[in-house]
Motif scaffolding. Structure first.
Motif, PDB file in Angstrom:
ATOM      1  N   LEU A  66       0.876  -1.177   0.000  1.00 57.88           N
ATOM      2  CA  LEU A  66       0.000   0.000   0.000  1.00 57.88           C
ATOM      3  C   LEU A  66       0.909   1.221   0.000  1.00 57.88           C
ATOM      4  O   LEU A  66       1.751   1.376   0.877  1.00 57.88           O
ATOM      5  CB  LEU A  66      -0.894   0.011   1.237  1.00 57.88           C
ATOM      6  CG  LEU A  66      -1.730   1.274   1.469  1.00 57.88           C
ATOM      7  CD1 LEU A  66      -2.706   1.506   0.324  1.00 57.88           C
ATOM      8  CD2 LEU A  66      -2.472   1.196   2.801  1.00 57.88           C
ATOM      9  N   ASP A  67       0.742   2.096  -0.992  1.00 66.47           N
ATOM     10  CA  ASP A  67       1.578   3.294  -1.135  1.00 66.47           C
ATOM     11  C   ASP A  67       0.688   4.517  -0.927  1.00 66.47           C
ATOM     12  O   ASP A  67      -0.106   4.870  -1.797  1.00 66.47           O
ATOM     13  CB  ASP A  67       2.208   3.298  -2.527  1.00 66.47           C
ATOM     14  CG  ASP A  67       3.313   4.326  -2.680  1.00 66.47           C
ATOM     15  OD1 ASP A  67       3.590   5.059  -1.712  1.00 66.47           O
ATOM     16  OD2 ASP A  67       3.913   4.382  -3.777  1.00 66.47           O
ATOM     17  N   LEU A  68       0.807   5.154   0.235  1.00 71.94           N
ATOM     18  CA  LEU A  68      -0.039   6.292   0.580  1.00 71.94           C
ATOM     19  C   LEU A  68       0.611   7.595   0.141  1.00 71.94           C
ATOM     20  O   LEU A  68       1.775   7.855   0.462  1.00 71.94           O
ATOM     21  CB  LEU A  68      -0.275   6.315   2.091  1.00 71.94           C
ATOM     22  CG  LEU A  68      -1.077   5.143   2.653  1.00 71.94           C
ATOM     23  CD1 LEU A  68      -1.124   5.211   4.176  1.00 71.94           C
ATOM     24  CD2 LEU A  68      -2.489   5.104   2.087  1.00 71.94           C
ATOM     25  N   GLY A  69      -0.135   8.426  -0.584  1.00 69.58           N
ATOM     26  CA  GLY A  69       0.445   9.630  -1.171  1.00 69.58           C
ATOM     27  C   GLY A  69       1.408   9.252  -2.269  1.00 69.58           C
ATOM     28  O   GLY A  69       2.505   9.802  -2.375  1.00 69.58           O
ATOM     29  N   CYS A  70       0.997   8.333  -3.126  1.00 72.59           N
ATOM     30  CA  CYS A  70       1.903   7.690  -4.083  1.00 72.59           C
ATOM     31  C   CYS A  70       2.351   8.604  -5.216  1.00 72.59           C
ATOM     32  O   CYS A  70       3.366   8.353  -5.855  1.00 72.59           O
ATOM     33  CB  CYS A  70       1.256   6.440  -4.657  1.00 72.59           C
ATOM     34  SG  CYS A  70      -0.233   6.753  -5.656  1.00 72.59           S
ATOM     35  N   GLY A  71       1.593   9.671  -5.514  1.00 74.60           N
ATOM     36  CA  GLY A  71       1.948  10.502  -6.659  1.00 74.60           C
ATOM     37  C   GLY A  71       1.839   9.729  -7.965  1.00 74.60           C
ATOM     38  O   GLY A  71       1.015   8.822  -8.097  1.00 74.60           O
ATOM     39  N   TYR A  86       0.150  -4.133  -5.855  1.00 76.48           N
ATOM     40  CA  TYR A  86       0.485  -2.758  -5.484  1.00 76.48           C
ATOM     41  C   TYR A  86      -0.788  -1.924  -5.533  1.00 76.48           C
ATOM     42  O   TYR A  86      -1.510  -1.926  -6.533  1.00 76.48           O
ATOM     43  CB  TYR A  86       1.524  -2.183  -6.448  1.00 76.48           C
ATOM     44  CG  TYR A  86       1.781  -0.703  -6.263  1.00 76.48           C
ATOM     45  CD1 TYR A  86       2.779  -0.262  -5.408  1.00 76.48           C
ATOM     46  CD2 TYR A  86       1.012   0.258  -6.934  1.00 76.48           C
ATOM     47  CE1 TYR A  86       3.020   1.096  -5.225  1.00 76.48           C
ATOM     48  CE2 TYR A  86       1.241   1.607  -6.756  1.00 76.48           C
ATOM     49  CZ  TYR A  86       2.245   2.018  -5.901  1.00 76.48           C
ATOM     50  OH  TYR A  86       2.474   3.359  -5.721  1.00 76.48           O
ATOM     51  N   HIS A  87      -1.071  -1.206  -4.438  1.00 81.48           N
ATOM     52  CA  HIS A  87      -2.231  -0.317  -4.396  1.00 81.48           C
ATOM     53  C   HIS A  87      -1.756   1.086  -4.035  1.00 81.48           C
ATOM     54  O   HIS A  87      -1.198   1.309  -2.954  1.00 81.48           O
ATOM     55  CB  HIS A  87      -3.248  -0.799  -3.369  1.00 81.48           C
ATOM     56  CG  HIS A  87      -4.530  -0.014  -3.372  1.00 81.48           C
ATOM     57  ND1 HIS A  87      -5.363   0.047  -4.476  1.00 81.48           N
ATOM     58  CD2 HIS A  87      -5.120   0.760  -2.421  1.00 81.48           C
ATOM     59  CE1 HIS A  87      -6.410   0.801  -4.205  1.00 81.48           C
ATOM     60  NE2 HIS A  87      -6.284   1.266  -2.966  1.00 81.48           N
ATOM     61  N   GLY A  88      -1.955   2.037  -4.947  1.00 86.71           N
ATOM     62  CA  GLY A  88      -1.520   3.404  -4.731  1.00 86.71           C
ATOM     63  C   GLY A  88      -2.699   4.306  -4.401  1.00 86.71           C
ATOM     64  O   GLY A  88      -3.756   4.234  -5.049  1.00 86.71           O
ATOM     65  N   VAL A  89      -2.516   5.167  -3.407  1.00 81.49           N
ATOM     66  CA  VAL A  89      -3.559   6.101  -2.977  1.00 81.49           C
ATOM     67  C   VAL A  89      -3.003   7.516  -3.037  1.00 81.49           C
ATOM     68  O   VAL A  89      -1.918   7.792  -2.516  1.00 81.49           O
ATOM     69  CB  VAL A  89      -4.015   5.787  -1.533  1.00 81.49           C
ATOM     70  CG1 VAL A  89      -5.011   6.831  -1.040  1.00 81.49           C
ATOM     71  CG2 VAL A  89      -4.616   4.384  -1.451  1.00 81.49           C
ATOM     72  N   ASP A  90      -3.739   8.419  -3.687  1.00 83.46           N
ATOM     73  CA  ASP A  90      -3.313   9.813  -3.749  1.00 83.46           C
ATOM     74  C   ASP A  90      -4.538  10.701  -3.883  1.00 83.46           C
ATOM     75  O   ASP A  90      -5.580  10.276  -4.401  1.00 83.46           O
ATOM     76  CB  ASP A  90      -2.365  10.049  -4.929  1.00 83.46           C
ATOM     77  CG  ASP A  90      -1.527  11.301  -4.740  1.00 83.46           C
ATOM     78  OD1 ASP A  90      -0.375  11.187  -4.267  1.00 83.46           O
ATOM     79  OD2 ASP A  90      -2.007  12.402  -5.055  1.00 83.46           O
ATOM     80  N   ILE A  91      -4.395  11.936  -3.438  1.00 78.60           N
ATOM     81  CA  ILE A  91      -5.497  12.886  -3.494  1.00 78.60           C
ATOM     82  C   ILE A  91      -5.656  13.497  -4.889  1.00 78.60           C
ATOM     83  O   ILE A  91      -6.697  14.067  -5.215  1.00 78.60           O
ATOM     84  CB  ILE A  91      -5.286  13.995  -2.440  1.00 78.60           C
ATOM     85  CG1 ILE A  91      -6.615  14.684  -2.109  1.00 78.60           C
ATOM     86  CG2 ILE A  91      -4.219  14.991  -2.880  1.00 78.60           C
ATOM     87  CD1 ILE A  91      -6.531  15.570  -0.883  1.00 78.60           C
ATOM     88  N   SER A  92      -4.621  13.353  -5.743  1.00 77.00           N
ATOM     89  CA  SER A  92      -4.637  13.972  -7.068  1.00 77.00           C
ATOM     90  C   SER A  92      -5.034  12.979  -8.159  1.00 77.00           C
ATOM     91  O   SER A  92      -4.358  11.975  -8.386  1.00 77.00           O
ATOM     92  CB  SER A  92      -3.247  14.547  -7.397  1.00 77.00           C
ATOM     93  OG  SER A  92      -3.180  14.917  -8.763  1.00 77.00           O
ATOM     94  N   ARG A  93      -6.116  13.277  -8.856  1.00 72.26           N
ATOM     95  CA  ARG A  93      -6.538  12.445  -9.982  1.00 72.26           C
ATOM     96  C   ARG A  93      -5.520  12.521 -11.121  1.00 72.26           C
ATOM     97  O   ARG A  93      -5.293  11.542 -11.828  1.00 72.26           O
ATOM     98  CB  ARG A  93      -7.915  12.894 -10.481  1.00 72.26           C
ATOM     99  CG  ARG A  93      -9.021  12.699  -9.463  1.00 72.26           C
ATOM    100  CD  ARG A  93     -10.364  13.202  -9.964  1.00 72.26           C
ATOM    101  NE  ARG A  93     -11.380  13.107  -8.936  1.00 72.26           N
ATOM    102  CZ  ARG A  93     -12.081  12.011  -8.669  1.00 72.26           C
ATOM    103  NH1 ARG A  93     -11.887  10.926  -9.404  1.00 72.26           N
ATOM    104  NH2 ARG A  93     -12.967  12.000  -7.699  1.00 72.26           N
TER     105      ARG A  93
END
Length: 223
Positions: A66-71, A86-93
């Motif tokens: 889990l990659d938080l704030g992955c960019g 791999y699961h990436g999480v970011d606030i930017s679409r």
């Protein structure tokens, strides 16, 4: 040059993000979306993050990540055979559109605020790369504890700070003493002063003192 730019940008943005914008999720999301759309963070994609990948392979062969704030994830060079998912999480679409375009096998992505993201499964490795210093310290440490509870048995949190001294020395100290197990710490020096810090953390076992080092020896590495 890139590291100097990172430090300068973070110092400029730290207080506005942590104090003024962070409490307003929509405004916070809009700010990050605008920065990615304008290419402000493109320079981060020019170099691969080999230190983090080496730590992943050492602590968790073929993990669920889990990659938080992955960019955009461009700078995380993961060999396809080196992980299960791999699961990436970011606030930017915008950042995640770039990440999806890489067509990383066995990957998924989700638009979400790191602080409010709800983990739905356990992970072997949870990454927080250049993320924590954008949050107020109490929220950053609370996030670490919440993510530690989402680890599989033997799983680790890997935290990267671009500057573990100077402006963020206090945050580095809080990470060391937050009550989680510090398996490993690596500090890069620049001109004799800390220029970057990587922490490998795990849940604290019962009776362990905060900040106790239990993993591979870090002699000569905390530098």
């Amino acid at each position: 040059m890139g590291s100097a730019v990172v430090r300068a940008v973070a110092r400029v943005l730290h207080w506005p993000l942590a104090v003024l914008i962070r409490p307003y999720p929509r405004l916070n999301a809009l700010l990050w979306e605008t920065q990615y759309a304008l290419g402000r963070w493109n320079y981060l994609d020019r170099a691969g993050d080999h230190t983090i990948v080496q730590l992943i392979h050492r602590w968790a062969p073929r993990p669920r990540i889990l990659d938080l704030g992955c960019g955009s994830t461009v700078n995380l060079v993961l060999p396809p055979a080196g992980y299960q998912h791999y699961h990436g999480v970011d606030i930017s679409r915008t950042a995640l559109r770039r990440a999806r375009s890489l067509r990383r096998p066995r990957s998924s992505f989700q638009v979400a605020d790191v602080l409010t993201y709800q983990v739905t499964q356990a992970y072997d490795v949870i990454l927080l790369r250049e993320v924590l210093y954008y949050f107020p310290p109490d929220q950053a440490i609370a996030l670490l504890h919440r993510m530690a509870r989402a680890l599989t048995p033997g799983g680790v949190l890997i935290v990267w700070l671009y500057d573990s001294g100077g402006a963020h020395a206090a945050l580095a100290d809080q990470i060391r003493g937050c009550g989680l197990t510090v398996h490993e710490e690596k500090t890069r020096l620049r001109d004799g002063t800390p220029a970057g810090g990587t922490f490998v953390l795990g849940p604290a076992p019962a009776g362990q003192q905060a900040g106790e080092v239990t993993g591979p020896s870090t002699a000569g590495e905390r530098r």
